[in-house]
Scaffold this motif. Structure first.
Motif, PDB file in Angstrom:
ATOM      1  N   THR A 132       0.846  -1.183   0.000  1.00 55.04           N
ATOM      2  CA  THR A 132       0.000   0.000   0.000  1.00 55.04           C
ATOM      3  C   THR A 132       0.885   1.239   0.000  1.00 55.04           C
ATOM      4  O   THR A 132       2.080   1.147   0.261  1.00 55.04           O
ATOM      5  CB  THR A 132      -0.931   0.003   1.230  1.00 55.04           C
ATOM      6  OG1 THR A 132      -1.721   1.177   1.215  1.00 55.04           O
ATOM      7  CG2 THR A 132      -0.153  -0.052   2.517  1.00 55.04           C
ATOM      8  N   THR A 133       0.308   2.387  -0.288  1.00 52.17           N
ATOM      9  CA  THR A 133       1.082   3.624  -0.238  1.00 52.17           C
ATOM     10  C   THR A 133       0.956   4.308   1.117  1.00 52.17           C
ATOM     11  O   THR A 133       1.714   5.221   1.416  1.00 52.17           O
ATOM     12  CB  THR A 133       0.612   4.598  -1.332  1.00 52.17           C
ATOM     13  OG1 THR A 133      -0.780   4.838  -1.167  1.00 52.17           O
ATOM     14  CG2 THR A 133       0.886   4.022  -2.706  1.00 52.17           C
ATOM     15  N   VAL A 134       0.004   3.880   1.910  1.00 47.40           N
ATOM     16  CA  VAL A 134      -0.221   4.456   3.231  1.00 47.40           C
ATOM     17  C   VAL A 134       0.486   3.590   4.259  1.00 47.40           C
ATOM     18  O   VAL A 134       0.235   2.388   4.349  1.00 47.40           O
ATOM     19  CB  VAL A 134      -1.729   4.543   3.556  1.00 47.40           C
ATOM     20  CG1 VAL A 134      -1.947   5.116   4.936  1.00 47.40           C
ATOM     21  CG2 VAL A 134      -2.444   5.355   2.506  1.00 47.40           C
ATOM     22  N   GLY A 135       1.389   4.190   5.021  1.00 44.68           N
ATOM     23  CA  GLY A 135       2.151   3.450   6.004  1.00 44.68           C
ATOM     24  C   GLY A 135       1.596   3.603   7.406  1.00 44.68           C
ATOM     25  O   GLY A 135       0.712   4.414   7.673  1.00 44.68           O
ATOM     26  N   SER A 136       2.154   2.822   8.305  1.00 43.74           N
ATOM     27  CA  SER A 136       1.783   2.866   9.719  1.00 43.74           C
ATOM     28  C   SER A 136       2.925   3.483  10.506  1.00 43.74           C
ATOM     29  O   SER A 136       4.077   3.073  10.336  1.00 43.74           O
ATOM     30  CB  SER A 136       1.527   1.461  10.252  1.00 43.74           C
ATOM     31  OG  SER A 136       0.514   0.830   9.524  1.00 43.74           O
ATOM     32  N   PRO A 137       2.638   4.440  11.388  1.00 36.40           N
ATOM     33  CA  PRO A 137       3.704   4.983  12.231  1.00 36.40           C
ATOM     34  C   PRO A 137       4.317   3.873  13.079  1.00 36.40           C
ATOM     35  O   PRO A 137       3.601   3.000  13.579  1.00 36.40           O
ATOM     36  CB  PRO A 137       2.991   6.016  13.102  1.00 36.40           C
ATOM     37  CG  PRO A 137       1.727   6.322  12.388  1.00 36.40           C
ATOM     38  CD  PRO A 137       1.366   5.099  11.626  1.00 36.40           C
ATOM     39  N   LEU A 138       5.614   3.900  13.225  1.00 38.36           N
ATOM     40  CA  LEU A 138       6.318   2.822  13.921  1.00 38.36           C
ATOM     41  C   LEU A 138       5.986   2.782  15.407  1.00 38.36           C
ATOM     42  O   LEU A 138       6.098   1.737  16.034  1.00 38.36           O
ATOM     43  CB  LEU A 138       7.820   2.982  13.714  1.00 38.36           C
ATOM     44  CG  LEU A 138       8.664   1.749  13.875  1.00 38.36           C
ATOM     45  CD1 LEU A 138       8.276   0.686  12.865  1.00 38.36           C
ATOM     46  CD2 LEU A 138      10.123   2.078  13.717  1.00 38.36           C
ATOM     47  N   SER A 141       0.802   1.020  18.559  1.00 37.94           N
ATOM     48  CA  SER A 141       0.780  -0.284  19.205  1.00 37.94           C
ATOM     49  C   SER A 141       0.033  -1.270  18.321  1.00 37.94           C
ATOM     50  O   SER A 141      -0.911  -0.910  17.618  1.00 37.94           O
ATOM     51  CB  SER A 141       0.113  -0.178  20.580  1.00 37.94           C
ATOM     52  OG  SER A 141      -1.209   0.304  20.436  1.00 37.94           O
ATOM     53  N   ALA A 142       0.464  -2.510  18.363  1.00 34.23           N
ATOM     54  CA  ALA A 142      -0.142  -3.553  17.541  1.00 34.23           C
ATOM     55  C   ALA A 142      -1.100  -4.385  18.389  1.00 34.23           C
ATOM     56  O   ALA A 142      -1.001  -4.423  19.617  1.00 34.23           O
ATOM     57  CB  ALA A 142       0.937  -4.441  16.954  1.00 34.23           C
ATOM     58  N   ASP A 143      -2.020  -5.075  17.716  1.00 31.21           N
ATOM     59  CA  ASP A 143      -2.925  -5.961  18.430  1.00 31.21           C
ATOM     60  C   ASP A 143      -2.170  -7.210  18.876  1.00 31.21           C
ATOM     61  O   ASP A 143      -1.026  -7.429  18.521  1.00 31.21           O
ATOM     62  CB  ASP A 143      -4.130  -6.312  17.553  1.00 31.21           C
ATOM     63  CG  ASP A 143      -3.718  -6.904  16.221  1.00 31.21           C
ATOM     64  OD1 ASP A 143      -2.509  -6.939  15.949  1.00 31.21           O
ATOM     65  OD2 ASP A 143      -4.596  -7.332  15.459  1.00 31.21           O
ATOM     66  N   ASN A 146      -0.561  -9.583  16.101  1.00 33.12           N
ATOM     67  CA  ASN A 146       0.601  -9.104  15.346  1.00 33.12           C
ATOM     68  C   ASN A 146       1.669  -8.461  16.219  1.00 33.12           C
ATOM     69  O   ASN A 146       2.601  -7.863  15.684  1.00 33.12           O
ATOM     70  CB  ASN A 146       0.144  -8.098  14.293  1.00 33.12           C
ATOM     71  CG  ASN A 146      -0.795  -8.709  13.297  1.00 33.12           C
ATOM     72  OD1 ASN A 146      -0.641  -9.863  12.922  1.00 33.12           O
ATOM     73  ND2 ASN A 146      -1.796  -7.950  12.879  1.00 33.12           N
ATOM     74  N   ALA A 147       1.540  -8.566  17.532  1.00 36.72           N
ATOM     75  CA  ALA A 147       2.479  -7.881  18.435  1.00 36.72           C
ATOM     76  C   ALA A 147       3.908  -8.387  18.265  1.00 36.72           C
ATOM     77  O   ALA A 147       4.856  -7.600  18.293  1.00 36.72           O
ATOM     78  CB  ALA A 147       2.029  -8.036  19.884  1.00 36.72           C
ATOM     79  N   GLY A 148       4.091  -9.668  18.082  1.00 36.63           N
ATOM     80  CA  GLY A 148       5.436 -10.227  17.945  1.00 36.63           C
ATOM     81  C   GLY A 148       6.135  -9.753  16.686  1.00 36.63           C
ATOM     82  O   GLY A 148       7.299  -9.356  16.719  1.00 36.63           O
ATOM     83  N   SER A 149       5.430  -9.795  15.561  1.00 40.88           N
ATOM     84  CA  SER A 149       6.057  -9.361  14.312  1.00 40.88           C
ATOM     85  C   SER A 149       6.284  -7.854  14.301  1.00 40.88           C
ATOM     86  O   SER A 149       7.274  -7.376  13.749  1.00 40.88           O
ATOM     87  CB  SER A 149       5.214  -9.781  13.108  1.00 40.88           C
ATOM     88  OG  SER A 149       3.952  -9.169  13.155  1.00 40.88           O
ATOM     89  N   TRP A 150       5.385  -7.082  14.925  1.00 39.18           N
ATOM     90  CA  TRP A 150       5.567  -5.634  15.000  1.00 39.18           C
ATOM     91  C   TRP A 150       6.775  -5.287  15.864  1.00 39.18           C
ATOM     92  O   TRP A 150       7.539  -4.374  15.547  1.00 39.18           O
ATOM     93  CB  TRP A 150       4.302  -4.974  15.522  1.00 39.18           C
ATOM     94  CG  TRP A 150       4.321  -3.491  15.393  1.00 39.18           C
ATOM     95  CD1 TRP A 150       4.418  -2.580  16.398  1.00 39.18           C
ATOM     96  CD2 TRP A 150       4.250  -2.721  14.185  1.00 39.18           C
ATOM     97  NE1 TRP A 150       4.415  -1.313  15.897  1.00 39.18           N
ATOM     98  CE2 TRP A 150       4.315  -1.369  14.545  1.00 39.18           C
ATOM     99  CE3 TRP A 150       4.154  -3.066  12.840  1.00 39.18           C
ATOM    100  CZ2 TRP A 150       4.277  -0.349  13.607  1.00 39.18           C
ATOM    101  CZ3 TRP A 150       4.118  -2.043  11.913  1.00 39.18           C
ATOM    102  CH2 TRP A 150       4.180  -0.711  12.300  1.00 39.18           C
TER     103      TRP A 150
END
Length: 192
Positions: A132-138, A141-143, A146-150
């Motif tokens: 996608t062209t829209v990113g997520s701020p680093l 917090s992840a759910d 996906n917390a481990g991969s984040w």
């Protein structure tokens, strides 16, 4: 005996995870990598020239110069985050960032901030391209799923940024213009 081993293992794992470096947050709540370096040997103009050379020539594929003044340099860049499984690795995404460099007499500072992660996926030709062209701020917090991969993405980004910072400091400390190749003499068989 098993319980003692399990407790020792859990203590080891928590101490190991506590040793991982993480980004501090700035006053706005964003992750930042901030360093101040004393440089009494180099003047402000030399530092600015070398920093501009680092952004423009060394990293021309990954960094773009936004603006430059007599005391600061602003640039935008991106770095590829790899995902390694056993032996083979592949890019999991890219992180874009803002780079700021400021110089004064006797010292300089630089920081990287505004980290945004854009995940990659394979296209039909087998290449990894942005999903996608829209990113997520680093710093978001992840759910739980996906917390481990984040967390792995954040840790990998910190390692890449720390490596970038070390190479930047090394580049500013050494003069790359003086490292010209030595001319080799040609051997003449006509003269004795």
């Amino acid at each position: 005996m098993r319980y003692i081993l399990a407790i020792a293992l859990s203590v080891f794992v928590t101490s190991l995870s506590a040793q991982e470096k993480q980004f501090p947050k700035d006053e706005t709540g964003k992750f930042i990598y901030y360093k101040v370096v004393d440089s009494l040997i180099l003047s402000k103009t030399v530092l600015l020239e070398r920093a501009k050379n680092f952004v423009v020539s060394t990293n021309k594929k990954t960094m773009k110069l936004e603006s430059s003044t007599d005391t600061s340099i602003l640039a935008k860049g991106k770095m590829i985050i790899d995902k390694t499984t056993l032996v083979a690795g592949h890019p999991s995404g890219e992180v874009s960032y803002d780079f700021v460099f400021e110089a004064r007499a006797g010292k300089y500072r630089y920081w990287l901030t505004n980290f945004v992660f854009i995940p990659y996926q394979r296209d039909r030709y087998g290449n990894f391209v942005p999903k996608t062209t829209v990113g997520s701020p680093l710093e978001k917090s992840a759910d739980k799923l996906n917390a481990g991969s984040w967390k792995d993405i954040q840790t990998s980004t910190y390692a890449k940024v720390a490596k970038f910072g070390d190479s930047f400091k090394k580049f500013l400390a050494t003069d790359k213009k003086n490292s010209e190749p030595v001319k080799k003499e040609t051997v003449s068989t006509k003269k004795w």
